[in-house]
Design a protein around this motif. Structure first.
Motif, PDB file in Angstrom:
ATOM      1  N   LEU A  35       0.799  -1.222   0.210  1.00 55.07           N
ATOM      2  CA  LEU A  35       0.069  -0.080  -0.048  1.00 55.07           C
ATOM      3  C   LEU A  35       0.800   1.261   0.107  1.00 55.07           C
ATOM      4  O   LEU A  35       0.668   2.110  -0.674  1.00 55.07           O
ATOM      5  CB  LEU A  35      -0.774  -0.126   1.180  1.00 55.07           C
ATOM      6  CG  LEU A  35      -2.161  -0.619   1.028  1.00 55.07           C
ATOM      7  CD1 LEU A  35      -2.981  -0.880   2.368  1.00 55.07           C
ATOM      8  CD2 LEU A  35      -3.108  -0.143   0.230  1.00 55.07           C
ATOM      9  N   THR A  36       2.130   1.191   0.847  1.00 60.05           N
ATOM     10  CA  THR A  36       2.918   2.411   0.979  1.00 60.05           C
ATOM     11  C   THR A  36       3.441   2.852  -0.616  1.00 60.05           C
ATOM     12  O   THR A  36       3.527   3.960  -0.897  1.00 60.05           O
ATOM     13  CB  THR A  36       3.990   2.211   1.926  1.00 60.05           C
ATOM     14  OG1 THR A  36       3.319   1.875   3.304  1.00 60.05           O
ATOM     15  CG2 THR A  36       4.730   3.250   2.074  1.00 60.05           C
ATOM     16  N   SER A  37       3.854   1.450  -1.141  1.00 59.11           N
ATOM     17  CA  SER A  37       4.470   1.680  -2.569  1.00 59.11           C
ATOM     18  C   SER A  37       3.375   2.432  -3.612  1.00 59.11           C
ATOM     19  O   SER A  37       3.708   3.294  -4.241  1.00 59.11           O
ATOM     20  CB  SER A  37       4.999   0.637  -3.034  1.00 59.11           C
ATOM     21  OG  SER A  37       6.232   0.134  -2.221  1.00 59.11           O
ATOM     22  N   PHE A  38       2.090   1.868  -3.361  1.00 61.78           N
ATOM     23  CA  PHE A  38       1.097   2.375  -4.447  1.00 61.78           C
ATOM     24  C   PHE A  38       0.983   3.806  -4.193  1.00 61.78           C
ATOM     25  O   PHE A  38       0.961   4.374  -5.157  1.00 61.78           O
ATOM     26  CB  PHE A  38      -0.162   1.191  -3.994  1.00 61.78           C
ATOM     27  CG  PHE A  38      -1.264   1.816  -5.120  1.00 61.78           C
ATOM     28  CD1 PHE A  38      -1.344   1.033  -6.183  1.00 61.78           C
ATOM     29  CD2 PHE A  38      -2.110   2.718  -4.742  1.00 61.78           C
ATOM     30  CE1 PHE A  38      -2.574   1.115  -7.066  1.00 61.78           C
ATOM     31  CE2 PHE A  38      -3.133   2.969  -5.650  1.00 61.78           C
ATOM     32  CZ  PHE A  38      -3.381   2.233  -6.878  1.00 61.78           C
ATOM     33  N   TYR A  39       0.484   4.001  -2.938  1.00 59.78           N
ATOM     34  CA  TYR A  39       0.309   5.525  -2.678  1.00 59.78           C
ATOM     35  C   TYR A  39       1.476   6.485  -2.987  1.00 59.78           C
ATOM     36  O   TYR A  39       1.389   7.357  -3.698  1.00 59.78           O
ATOM     37  CB  TYR A  39      -0.117   5.811  -0.945  1.00 59.78           C
ATOM     38  CG  TYR A  39      -1.673   5.302  -1.017  1.00 59.78           C
ATOM     39  CD1 TYR A  39      -2.657   5.839  -1.425  1.00 59.78           C
ATOM     40  CD2 TYR A  39      -1.697   4.248   0.003  1.00 59.78           C
ATOM     41  CE1 TYR A  39      -3.699   5.668  -1.237  1.00 59.78           C
ATOM     42  CE2 TYR A  39      -3.067   3.810   0.191  1.00 59.78           C
ATOM     43  CZ  TYR A  39      -4.126   4.555  -0.455  1.00 59.78           C
ATOM     44  OH  TYR A  39      -5.350   4.108   0.079  1.00 59.78           O
ATOM     45  N   ALA A  40       2.688   6.176  -2.825  1.00 57.95           N
ATOM     46  CA  ALA A  40       3.976   6.679  -3.200  1.00 57.95           C
ATOM     47  C   ALA A  40       3.872   6.967  -4.588  1.00 57.95           C
ATOM     48  O   ALA A  40       4.285   8.071  -5.330  1.00 57.95           O
ATOM     49  CB  ALA A  40       5.273   6.167  -2.531  1.00 57.95           C
ATOM     50  N   HIS A  41       3.835   5.725  -5.614  1.00 56.44           N
ATOM     51  CA  HIS A  41       3.920   6.142  -6.969  1.00 56.44           C
ATOM     52  C   HIS A  41       2.622   6.811  -7.354  1.00 56.44           C
ATOM     53  O   HIS A  41       2.975   7.564  -8.288  1.00 56.44           O
ATOM     54  CB  HIS A  41       4.028   4.543  -7.437  1.00 56.44           C
ATOM     55  CG  HIS A  41       5.503   4.064  -7.141  1.00 56.44           C
ATOM     56  ND1 HIS A  41       5.833   3.395  -6.366  1.00 56.44           N
ATOM     57  CD2 HIS A  41       6.422   4.234  -8.081  1.00 56.44           C
ATOM     58  CE1 HIS A  41       7.162   2.990  -6.280  1.00 56.44           C
ATOM     59  NE2 HIS A  41       7.509   3.448  -7.330  1.00 56.44           N
ATOM     60  N   ARG A  42       1.599   6.534  -6.927  1.00 54.89           N
ATOM     61  CA  ARG A  42       0.438   7.413  -7.348  1.00 54.89           C
ATOM     62  C   ARG A  42       0.730   8.814  -7.124  1.00 54.89           C
ATOM     63  O   ARG A  42       0.362   9.705  -8.093  1.00 54.89           O
ATOM     64  CB  ARG A  42      -0.819   6.862  -6.619  1.00 54.89           C
ATOM     65  CG  ARG A  42      -2.108   7.574  -6.968  1.00 54.89           C
ATOM     66  CD  ARG A  42      -3.240   7.257  -6.516  1.00 54.89           C
ATOM     67  NE  ARG A  42      -3.307   7.880  -5.202  1.00 54.89           N
ATOM     68  CZ  ARG A  42      -4.672   7.763  -4.714  1.00 54.89           C
ATOM     69  NH1 ARG A  42      -5.527   7.227  -4.920  1.00 54.89           N
ATOM     70  NH2 ARG A  42      -4.624   8.309  -3.334  1.00 54.89           N
ATOM     71  N   LYS A  43       1.353   9.001  -6.006  1.00 57.55           N
ATOM     72  CA  LYS A  43       1.605  10.748  -5.536  1.00 57.55           C
ATOM     73  C   LYS A  43       2.731  11.172  -6.759  1.00 57.55           C
ATOM     74  O   LYS A  43       2.709  12.156  -7.204  1.00 57.55           O
ATOM     75  CB  LYS A  43       1.994  10.836  -4.303  1.00 57.55           C
ATOM     76  CG  LYS A  43       2.207  12.373  -3.904  1.00 57.55           C
ATOM     77  CD  LYS A  43       2.442  12.521  -2.564  1.00 57.55           C
ATOM     78  CE  LYS A  43       2.780  13.981  -2.027  1.00 57.55           C
ATOM     79  NZ  LYS A  43       2.692  14.113  -0.819  1.00 57.55           N
ATOM     80  N   LYS A  44       3.684  10.298  -6.767  1.00 62.12           N
ATOM     81  CA  LYS A  44       4.750  10.607  -7.731  1.00 62.12           C
ATOM     82  C   LYS A  44       4.538  10.989  -9.192  1.00 62.12           C
ATOM     83  O   LYS A  44       4.946  11.970  -9.864  1.00 62.12           O
ATOM     84  CB  LYS A  44       5.915   9.498  -7.755  1.00 62.12           C
ATOM     85  CG  LYS A  44       7.015   9.783  -8.340  1.00 62.12           C
ATOM     86  CD  LYS A  44       8.158   8.607  -7.993  1.00 62.12           C
ATOM     87  CE  LYS A  44       9.539   8.844  -8.768  1.00 62.12           C
ATOM     88  NZ  LYS A  44      10.243   7.839  -8.784  1.00 62.12           N
ATOM     89  N   LEU A  45       3.600  10.146  -9.552  1.00 62.37           N
ATOM     90  CA  LEU A  45       3.174  10.176 -10.863  1.00 62.37           C
ATOM     91  C   LEU A  45       1.918  11.247 -11.196  1.00 62.37           C
ATOM     92  O   LEU A  45       1.242  11.531 -12.204  1.00 62.37           O
ATOM     93  CB  LEU A  45       2.653   8.599 -11.336  1.00 62.37           C
ATOM     94  CG  LEU A  45       3.869   7.576 -11.486  1.00 62.37           C
ATOM     95  CD1 LEU A  45       3.092   6.218 -11.730  1.00 62.37           C
ATOM     96  CD2 LEU A  45       4.604   8.094 -12.769  1.00 62.37           C
ATOM     97  N   ASP A  46       1.485  11.636 -10.028  1.00 64.80           N
ATOM     98  CA  ASP A  46       0.190  12.594  -9.922  1.00 64.80           C
ATOM     99  C   ASP A  46      -0.805  12.175 -10.957  1.00 64.80           C
ATOM    100  O   ASP A  46      -1.236  12.510 -11.487  1.00 64.80           O
ATOM    101  CB  ASP A  46       0.705  13.931 -10.509  1.00 64.80           C
ATOM    102  CG  ASP A  46      -0.367  15.125 -10.272  1.00 64.80           C
ATOM    103  OD1 ASP A  46      -0.224  16.070 -10.872  1.00 64.80           O
ATOM    104  OD2 ASP A  46      -0.924  14.866  -9.140  1.00 64.80           O
ATOM    105  N   VAL A  47      -1.410  11.074 -10.546  1.00 67.87           N
ATOM    106  CA  VAL A  47      -2.453  10.265 -11.096  1.00 67.87           C
ATOM    107  C   VAL A  47      -3.739  10.991 -10.576  1.00 67.87           C
ATOM    108  O   VAL A  47      -4.884  10.617 -11.054  1.00 67.87           O
ATOM    109  CB  VAL A  47      -2.363   8.973 -11.006  1.00 67.87           C
ATOM    110  CG1 VAL A  47      -3.673   8.164 -11.796  1.00 67.87           C
ATOM    111  CG2 VAL A  47      -1.103   8.339 -11.426  1.00 67.87           C
TER     112      VAL A  47
END
Length: 100
Positions: A35-47
């Motif tokens: 979950l941490t990775s999912f949220y971090a990458h979602r934020k990083k990619l600004d989805v």
């Protein structure tokens, strides 16, 4: 062991989750993702550029169609009005986000 994924792969994962009927938690469990990775990458990619706002429904939601060419969604004192030509997938995603 940690799995390294490219930004393109995370973009694909995030889009797949959004088009699924699963919550983020259920999607991550089913696909064995952190979950941490999912949220971090979602934020990083600004989805979040899709325009959806995450909201928690605190009371009964009523749907009304006041005009034949509009769809109205009323929650408390707020009313959202959409043209009847809005894609059903957009409304479905909006309702999924409101239910989380």
């Amino acid at each position: 062991m940690r799995i390294m994924r490219s930004q393109e792969k995370w973009q694909s994962i995030i889009e797949d989750q959004q088009s699924s009927s699963l919550t983020i938690i259920d999607y991550c469990r089913q696909h064995k993702l952190s979950l941490t990775s999912f949220y971090a990458h979602r934020k990083k990619l600004d989805v979040t550029q899709s325009g959806f706002i995450r909201a928690k429904v605190m009371q009964q939601v009523e749907f009304e169609t006041r005009q034949p060419d509009n769809i109205n969604l009323s929650v408390g004192n707020a009313t959202l009005t959409f043209p009847s030509s809005i894609p059903a997938s957009y409304l479905a995603q909006l309702l999924r986000e409101c239910a989380q």
